[in-house]
Design an enzyme around this catalytic site. Structure first.
Site, PDB file in Angstrom:
ATOM      1  N   SER A  14     -34.247   7.911  33.974  1.00 34.96           N
ATOM      2  CA  SER A  14     -33.534   6.652  33.787  1.00 34.96           C
ATOM      3  C   SER A  14     -32.041   6.968  33.705  1.00 34.96           C
ATOM      4  O   SER A  14     -31.524   7.672  34.577  1.00 34.96           O
ATOM      5  CB  SER A  14     -34.066   5.947  32.540  1.00 34.96           C
ATOM      6  OG  SER A  14     -33.540   4.651  32.435  1.00 34.96           O
ATOM      7  N   HIS A  41     -35.045   4.623  37.384  1.00 34.22           N
ATOM      8  CA  HIS A  41     -34.641   3.243  37.074  1.00 34.22           C
ATOM      9  C   HIS A  41     -33.323   2.929  37.770  1.00 34.22           C
ATOM     10  O   HIS A  41     -32.395   3.726  37.733  1.00 34.22           O
ATOM     11  CB  HIS A  41     -34.426   3.066  35.565  1.00 34.22           C
ATOM     12  CG  HIS A  41     -35.695   3.148  34.777  1.00 34.22           C
ATOM     13  ND1 HIS A  41     -35.704   3.290  33.415  1.00 34.22           N
ATOM     14  CD2 HIS A  41     -36.993   3.091  35.155  1.00 34.22           C
ATOM     15  CE1 HIS A  41     -36.965   3.328  32.978  1.00 34.22           C
ATOM     16  NE2 HIS A  41     -37.762   3.217  34.025  1.00 34.22           N
ATOM     17  N   ASP A 135     -39.865   3.966  28.448  1.00 29.92           N
ATOM     18  CA  ASP A 135     -40.731   4.136  29.613  1.00 29.92           C
ATOM     19  C   ASP A 135     -41.094   5.620  29.776  1.00 29.92           C
ATOM     20  O   ASP A 135     -40.272   6.487  29.518  1.00 29.92           O
ATOM     21  CB  ASP A 135     -39.984   3.616  30.856  1.00 29.92           C
ATOM     22  CG  ASP A 135     -40.921   3.369  32.024  1.00 29.92           C
ATOM     23  OD1 ASP A 135     -42.151   3.395  31.822  1.00 29.92           O
ATOM     24  OD2 ASP A 135     -40.411   3.148  33.137  1.00 29.92           O
TER      25      ASP A 135
END
Lengths: 195, 277
Positions: A14, A41, A135
């Protein structure tokens, strides 16, 4: 710890991920015998060149966004397209979905990790890198539950430590390593024979 | 067969078969992994575990069945998803459509309607809306009802304003809805030429000759066999030279109808049925 050659590697990243992937990707030699699937992401509607086409410049393997229903291929690095979840099907093809975001993200790391763990089971390596999200933790847990191995970036080494820290706190990491050690480990995986 | 994942897959097959045999809803040819995720999520919300515990419940509890079917079949979308696609539509498809005196469009899998109204807005800006009939179909009754009502969250509408402009919009997206409190309502003028109807791509047939078919991010939920069935339906419905629009990461490559189409925009997944095909 030596790990037998896996059937697939899944990577989740991310915040700070593009830089981390730029460090990681150059270690893979041409013809690397394992498929690599990545969720990074990113906003759904970016303007300008897509992140993964920039990463392709730093890598000897083909790097691109996955298409729905394409077969998984060794030696290719396929990214979840922005705005889509990436999933692995039991026939070793890839599928996309526009189902609701998970942990505010689509693509979500958990979705790739969980579906890949169902298909590859003990033959899967999950790698979780820098990020500021929850996540990936559930996905890594699923990979371990199915007998796969998980590598998590050392939070002290990560640009954004929250995501790896969350995974470690939930007992989802088999090994916690700085990025360069993760790179070395993944490169070596290509040398081992299948289990 | 003894791994946890394999047992779960067996349970899922039995559950899908049960739903089909008992009620006729056929999810057996849906893409496995996304269906399984949805199923497990719905069962977790209902406190049901393991997966096979849902089988007797589905047989005897109609309310639960409805809830599960909704969870498995609802899809979500947004206004002007993929702006560059809409830009390509304006530049490369509208001139083609303009050559027909009357234009029939099939929007297959229209979900809650956001993309149907996006298309209607585009057609009206291009001066074609008066000449079109759009058949907007979906398998899910609740989604269709929502689409028909045309009422959306104002916040999601505002988020799509930039997509509308990036897609070649000539005014402001706000010109196409009435806002009240936190809701946005599509005016009846924009609904006039749209017919919303239930249609099941897995079991129903072609109902009209069409010039343009929109089916974006629907077949990503289907397996290869069902995808090929649907593509055959589309190929049959389209006139020679008719246009098929897919989602940005779907392709006709390796499908049964690949040779029947030529790409108009490879990048935006817009295809034209070959003349005489």
């Amino acid at each position: 710890m030596t790990i037998p050659r896996p059937r697939a590697i899944v990577i989740g990243a991310s915040a700070g991920g593009f830089l981390a992937l730029r460090t990681l990707f150059p270690v893979f030699p041409e013809g690397f015998p394992v498929p690599i699937l990545v969720v990074q992401h990113q906003p759904a509607q970016g303007s300008g060149p897509r992140g993964c086409s920039l990463l392709a410049l730093h890598c000897r393997l083909p790097v691109r966004e996955a298409m729905d229903k394409e077969p998984v291929q060794s030696g290719h690095i396929l990214f979840a397209p922005p705005g889509y979840h990436l999933l692995v099907e039991p026939d070793f093809t890839l599928a996309l979905s526009i189902d609701a975001a998970v942990h505010h993200s689509r693509p979500a790391i958990d979705v790739l990790f969980e579906t890949a763990s169902d298909v590859y089971q003990t033959g899967l390596i999950g790698v979780l890198l820098t990020g500021a999200s929850r996540d990936g933790t559930a996905g890594l847990q699923k990979i371990r539950q199915r007998g796969g191995k998980t590598l998590v970036q050392d939070p002290q080494d990560a640009e954004a430590p929250f995501m790896p820290r969350c995974a470690i706190a939930h007992g989802a990491a088999d090994q916690v390593l700085p990025l360069n050690a993760i790179a070395r480990t993944l490169k070596q995986l290509g040398n081992f024979q299948h289990e | 067969m003894d791994s946890e994942a394999e047992i779960e897959n067996l349970e899922m097959r039995l559950l899908l078969e049960t739903i089909y045999l008992r009620y006729g809803y056929d999810f057996r040819q849906y893409a496995h992994s996304s269906l399984k995720r949805r199923m497990l999520q719905c069962l977790a919300e209902c406190g049901i575990s393991p997966l096979s515990a849902a089988i007797p419940k589905v047989i005897h509890d109609r309310q639960f069945l409805d809830r599960l079917v909704t969870a498995l079949s609802v899809t979500v979308t947004e206004f002007f998803r993929d702006p560059l696609f809409y830009l390509a539509l304006r530049k490369q498809v509208i001139p083609l459509l303009a050559t027909y005196p009357f234009i029939t469009i099939w929007h297959a899998g229209c979900a809650t309607g956001e993309e149907v109204y996006s298309l209607a807005i585009l057609l009206s800006e291009e001066g074609l809306y008066e000449r079109v009939r759009i058949f907007a179909t979906d398998i899910n009754g609740q989604s269709l009802q929502h689409a028909k009502e045309g009422i959306y969250n104002l916040s999601s509408m505002l988020e799509s304003s930039q997509s509308y402009l990036n897609g070649g919009g000539q005014h402001s997206l706000a010109d196409y809805y009435h806002s009240k409190y936190d809701l946005a309502r599509i005016p009846s003028g924009l609904k006039e030429n749209i017919v919303f109807a239930a249609h099941n791509l897995a079991t129903d047939h072609v109902f009209s000759e069409t010039h343009l078919i929109f089916c974006r991010n629907v077949m990503i939920y289907f397996n290869k066999e069902l995808t090929n069935r649907v593509l055959h339906l589309f190929e049959k419905s389209l006139v020679s030279g008719g246009v098929l629009c897919l989602g940005s990461h779907e392709s006709l490559s390796f499908t049964a109808v690949e040779h029947r189409f030529t790409p108009i925009s490879r990048e935006q997944r817009i295809y034209q049925k070959k003349v005489g095909a």
